[in-house]
Enzyme design. Sequence first.
Site, PDB file in Angstrom:
ATOM      1  N   GLY A  46       0.770  -1.174   0.028  1.00 42.03           N
ATOM      2  CA  GLY A  46      -0.022   0.004  -0.057  1.00 42.03           C
ATOM      3  C   GLY A  46       0.903   1.154   0.240  1.00 42.03           C
ATOM      4  O   GLY A  46       2.048   1.371   0.616  1.00 42.03           O
ATOM      5  N   ILE A  71       1.594  -3.354  10.797  1.00 38.74           N
ATOM      6  CA  ILE A  71       2.617  -2.471  10.174  1.00 38.74           C
ATOM      7  C   ILE A  71       2.327  -1.218   9.950  1.00 38.74           C
ATOM      8  O   ILE A  71       3.303  -0.235  10.168  1.00 38.74           O
ATOM      9  CB  ILE A  71       2.902  -3.190   8.882  1.00 38.74           C
ATOM     10  CG1 ILE A  71       3.024  -4.768   8.717  1.00 38.74           C
ATOM     11  CG2 ILE A  71       3.929  -2.314   8.033  1.00 38.74           C
ATOM     12  CD1 ILE A  71       3.952  -5.323   9.360  1.00 38.74           C
ATOM     13  N   GLY A  72       1.149  -0.694  10.013  1.00 39.11           N
ATOM     14  CA  GLY A  72       0.777   0.657   9.914  1.00 39.11           C
ATOM     15  C   GLY A  72       1.174   1.253   8.578  1.00 39.11           C
ATOM     16  O   GLY A  72       1.284   2.442   8.342  1.00 39.11           O
ATOM     17  N   CYS A 130      -7.720  -1.106   5.883  1.00 38.90           N
ATOM     18  CA  CYS A 130      -6.478  -1.436   6.695  1.00 38.90           C
ATOM     19  C   CYS A 130      -6.938  -1.259   8.087  1.00 38.90           C
ATOM     20  O   CYS A 130      -7.332  -0.208   8.633  1.00 38.90           O
ATOM     21  CB  CYS A 130      -5.353  -0.669   6.506  1.00 38.90           C
ATOM     22  SG  CYS A 130      -3.961  -0.965   7.481  1.00 38.90           S
ATOM     23  N   GLY A 243      -7.860 -14.965   1.800  1.00 40.23           N
ATOM     24  CA  GLY A 243      -7.579 -15.212   3.204  1.00 40.23           C
ATOM     25  C   GLY A 243      -7.553 -16.601   3.757  1.00 40.23           C
ATOM     26  O   GLY A 243      -7.880 -17.650   3.602  1.00 40.23           O
ATOM     27  N   THR A 266      -0.405 -14.222   3.138  1.00 39.37           N
ATOM     28  CA  THR A 266       0.544 -14.639   4.226  1.00 39.37           C
ATOM     29  C   THR A 266       1.676 -15.644   3.799  1.00 39.37           C
ATOM     30  O   THR A 266       2.678 -15.943   4.478  1.00 39.37           O
ATOM     31  CB  THR A 266      -0.377 -15.040   5.519  1.00 39.37           C
ATOM     32  OG1 THR A 266      -1.058 -13.913   5.830  1.00 39.37           O
ATOM     33  CG2 THR A 266       0.461 -15.167   6.692  1.00 39.37           C
TER      34      THR A 266
END
Length: 303
Positions: A46, A71-72, A130, A243, A266
């Site tokens: 992002g 992570i932000g 997010c 997912g 992931t």
Amino acid sequence: MADLSVDLGFRTLKNPVITASGTFGYGEEFLPFFDLDILGALVLKGIFLEPRPGNPPPRLHETPAGLLNSIGLAGPGSAALQEIIRRLHARTAVPIIVNVCGENDEEFAEVAAIFSGLEEVAMLELNISCPNVRKGGACPAQDAGHTARLVRQVKDRVRKPLIVKLSPNAADIVAVAQAAQDSGADALSLVNTFLGLAVDLETRRPVFANVYAGLSGPAIKPLALRLVREVCRRAYVPVIGMGGITCGRDALDFILVGASAVQVGTVNFRDPAAAARIVSEIALEMDRLNIKDLAEIRGKLQA
Ligand code: SIN
């Protein structure tokens, strides 16, 4: 030989496997592991207008069969990303999707407009989901009205196909999906991470500075599959399901409930070549089940 191609209406992908934002860096990091042209598409990490440090550590915490992240949305900012995209595009023909972020609606629209103008970019994914930016996990995708306004504002500024990425933390994800498609989304992607909590018994504090964090990985697959099915039943635009996908069979499960394509996330941390393996496994599984074309099973769950 099975036909893995996917027609999204606005674009055809050679296969349904797309790497998910935030799990595949900016593409370049994965060039040593496999030929990125194998993928249907890739989504970059992002991006905001300006560089962003993200949240303080720790940012990752493993759970049984899952991964919590906070992570932000750290990133280098839009100007640096344009350079990265030009370099990446020179080395691969894989369709590049930019994951667009914003602190507010105007920033979302501004970032989207910048990357809409870049010829190396195939599509945009609007990251309104997010959970790690505001305390408590709030994001625009929790509210159908906000989603509608934001998608309309962004659509007015872009010429590239717009995918809107939804949150499983919305009280009614189907209503938010409907708002997004009615406001001009060309496709929907879901789900982003589930809001979770990890605590430290010794310090009696949350593990993450932001308190809550986003859970992904195999642990969420059944939850994600249900939400993708619910959204697909009402969607008139293509849905990209994600997912906890770790293998070709997982990917086909999402297509069976109605997804047009899938994102693989992931698992890329555990196996950097996982996405390429999943493309091969889909083909093998289709041959085994005598499926010639993904349309034969898309949305064909008998329930
Ligand atoms: C993060 O950067 O905190 C995760 C990104 C996301 O959930 O969209």
